[in-house]
Motif scaffolding. Structure first.
Motif, PDB file in Angstrom:
ATOM      1  N   ASP A 216      -4.954 -12.998   2.878  1.00 56.51           N
ATOM      2  CA  ASP A 216      -3.710 -13.119   2.401  1.00 56.51           C
ATOM      3  C   ASP A 216      -3.541 -13.588   0.811  1.00 56.51           C
ATOM      4  O   ASP A 216      -3.057 -13.023   0.081  1.00 56.51           O
TER       5      ASP A 216
ATOM      6  N   ASN B 112      -2.083  -7.638  -0.947  1.00 61.13           N
ATOM      7  CA  ASN B 112      -3.220  -7.922  -0.238  1.00 61.13           C
ATOM      8  C   ASN B 112      -3.082  -6.915   0.986  1.00 61.13           C
ATOM      9  O   ASN B 112      -2.260  -6.007   0.836  1.00 61.13           O
TER      10      ASN B 112
ATOM     11  N   SER C  16      -2.827  -7.156   4.044  1.00 64.25           N
ATOM     12  CA  SER C  16      -1.740  -7.023   5.021  1.00 64.25           C
ATOM     13  C   SER C  16      -0.520  -6.544   4.570  1.00 64.25           C
ATOM     14  O   SER C  16       0.165  -5.642   5.524  1.00 64.25           O
ATOM     15  N   GLN C  17      -0.244  -6.655   3.473  1.00 63.24           N
ATOM     16  CA  GLN C  17       0.970  -6.120   2.674  1.00 63.24           C
ATOM     17  C   GLN C  17       0.866  -4.562   2.838  1.00 63.24           C
ATOM     18  O   GLN C  17       1.702  -3.907   2.776  1.00 63.24           O
TER      19      GLN C  17
ATOM     20  N   ARG D 136       1.677  -3.096   6.075  1.00 66.43           N
ATOM     21  CA  ARG D 136       3.212  -3.056   6.357  1.00 66.43           C
ATOM     22  C   ARG D 136       3.813  -2.067   5.366  1.00 66.43           C
ATOM     23  O   ARG D 136       4.782  -1.681   5.741  1.00 66.43           O
TER      24      ARG D 136
ATOM     25  N   SER E 233     -10.191 -10.684  10.717  1.00 69.30           N
ATOM     26  CA  SER E 233      -8.968 -10.356  10.202  1.00 69.30           C
ATOM     27  C   SER E 233      -8.832  -8.991   9.786  1.00 69.30           C
ATOM     28  O   SER E 233      -7.802  -8.181  10.005  1.00 69.30           O
TER      29      SER E 233
ATOM     30  N   GLN F  99      -7.859  -6.556  12.795  1.00 68.34           N
ATOM     31  CA  GLN F  99      -6.571  -6.735  13.126  1.00 68.34           C
ATOM     32  C   GLN F  99      -6.011  -5.394  12.503  1.00 68.34           C
ATOM     33  O   GLN F  99      -5.045  -4.768  12.869  1.00 68.34           O
ATOM     34  N   LYS F 100      -6.262  -5.532  11.069  1.00 68.61           N
ATOM     35  CA  LYS F 100      -5.714  -4.399  10.339  1.00 68.61           C
ATOM     36  C   LYS F 100      -6.083  -3.142  10.826  1.00 68.61           C
ATOM     37  O   LYS F 100      -5.362  -2.100  10.745  1.00 68.61           O
TER      38      LYS F 100
ATOM     39  N   LYS G 128      -4.427  -2.194  13.682  1.00 67.31           N
ATOM     40  CA  LYS G 128      -2.820  -1.737  13.284  1.00 67.31           C
ATOM     41  C   LYS G 128      -2.850  -0.347  12.888  1.00 67.31           C
ATOM     42  O   LYS G 128      -2.166   0.566  13.233  1.00 67.31           O
TER      43      LYS G 128
END
Length: 281
Positions: A130, A141, A143-144, A147, A208, A211-212, A215
């Motif tokens: 991140d 990043n 993660s965002q 989202r 990491s 995980q993405k 998702k």
């Protein structure tokens, strides 16, 4: 900021894998998706400057590509792509015969019918971790990006298509190109190697990223193009003395990441039904 010229034949191997996806079955539903017989009907993009189509144009950031020589071979000049002309996402869209360039998510008009064939969430200088991109200012990043895809793109896509995204997304391609900045702007530039060995840092990156990808799979993604890291020792950023690290150390990091990336993708394919991938090497 890196300038990417697509005179790099290694990245074109992505096209060799399209036949794999063309043969994958598409579930039949009442989803109001374009019924043109195409196996891949859209593309959603995540990552860094390798695949950014201009998102960084729409917020304050030092990671910009809206000026020459970027875009010297692109229609209408600089567009925010970190290359001379079309980037790999554009070329892939051409091969898939998508009707237009994939629009950047932050462009104000990226809504309604304009998202039916995909949205580009990538951001130049972004990263798996991140905080990596903060070294060059404000970026989005990974993660965002995921989202934003879940909270903004998917609800609008479902409203446009009149069906759940779980029905439409298996017909789409998910492109993920990220990771190099985590080494250059984090592990080496911030001297994180004083705290973590290269292998431990790489394991953290891969965990990491896993995980993405999981998702995106849970949201409906089934067909993935995942890009390996280029030989970082040849990066133009190394022209800044003492900024990053030695070419040998950077290339070693990229090689280790790429090996573990392939192991990850193979493991995901075994554990997640209908997960299919092409690894661009």
């Amino acid at each position: 900021m890196k300038y990417h010229s697509l005179k790099q034949p290694s990245k074109q191997v992505v096209f060799l894998y399209l036949s794999l996806f063309a043969c994958l079955p598409i579930s039949i539903s009442i989803c109001n998706f374009a019924e043109d017989g195409a196996a891949t009907k859209g593309m959603f993009v995540f990552g860094s400057s390798l695949v950014d189509n201009g998102n960084n144009n729409f917020f304050e950031s030092r990671a910009k590509a809206d000026y020459l020589p970027y875009g010297i071979d692109f229609p209408n000049g600089p567009s925010g792509r970190f290359t001379n002309g079309k980037n790999v996402v554009d070329l892939l869209g051409d091969q898939l015969k998508l009707p237009s360039f994939i629009p950047p998510s932050k462009y104000p008009s990226t809504k309604g019918s304009k998202i039916l064939h995909g949205v580009n969430h990538a951001s130049g200088s972004s990263s798996i971790l991140d905080d990596t991109g903060s070294i060059v200012g404000n970026v989005i990043n990974l993660s965002q990006q995921v989202r934003d895809f879940e909270e903004e793109t998917l609800p609008e896509l479902e409203a446009e298509l009149g069906c759940k995204s779980s029905e439409s997304l298996p017909s789409c391609l998910f492109v993920v190109g990220v990771g190099g900045n985590d080494y250059m702007f984090n592990y080496f530039a911030r001297k994180s190697y004083l705290q973590f060995g290269l292998e431990a840092f790489t394991r953290s990156l891969i965990a990491s990223l896993a995980q993405k990808l999981q998702k995106l799979y849970s949201l409906g993604g089934r067909k993935f193009v995942v890009m390996s890291i280029n030989p970082l020792g040849y990066s133009p950023a190394l022209n800044r003395p003492n900024f990053i690290g030695s070419p040998q150390a950077l290339s070693q990091a990229a090689q280790m990441y790429n090996v573990r990336l392939k192991i990850l993708l193979d493991a995901l394919k075994r554990s997640m039904p209908d997960f299919n991938f092409a690894l661009v090497i």
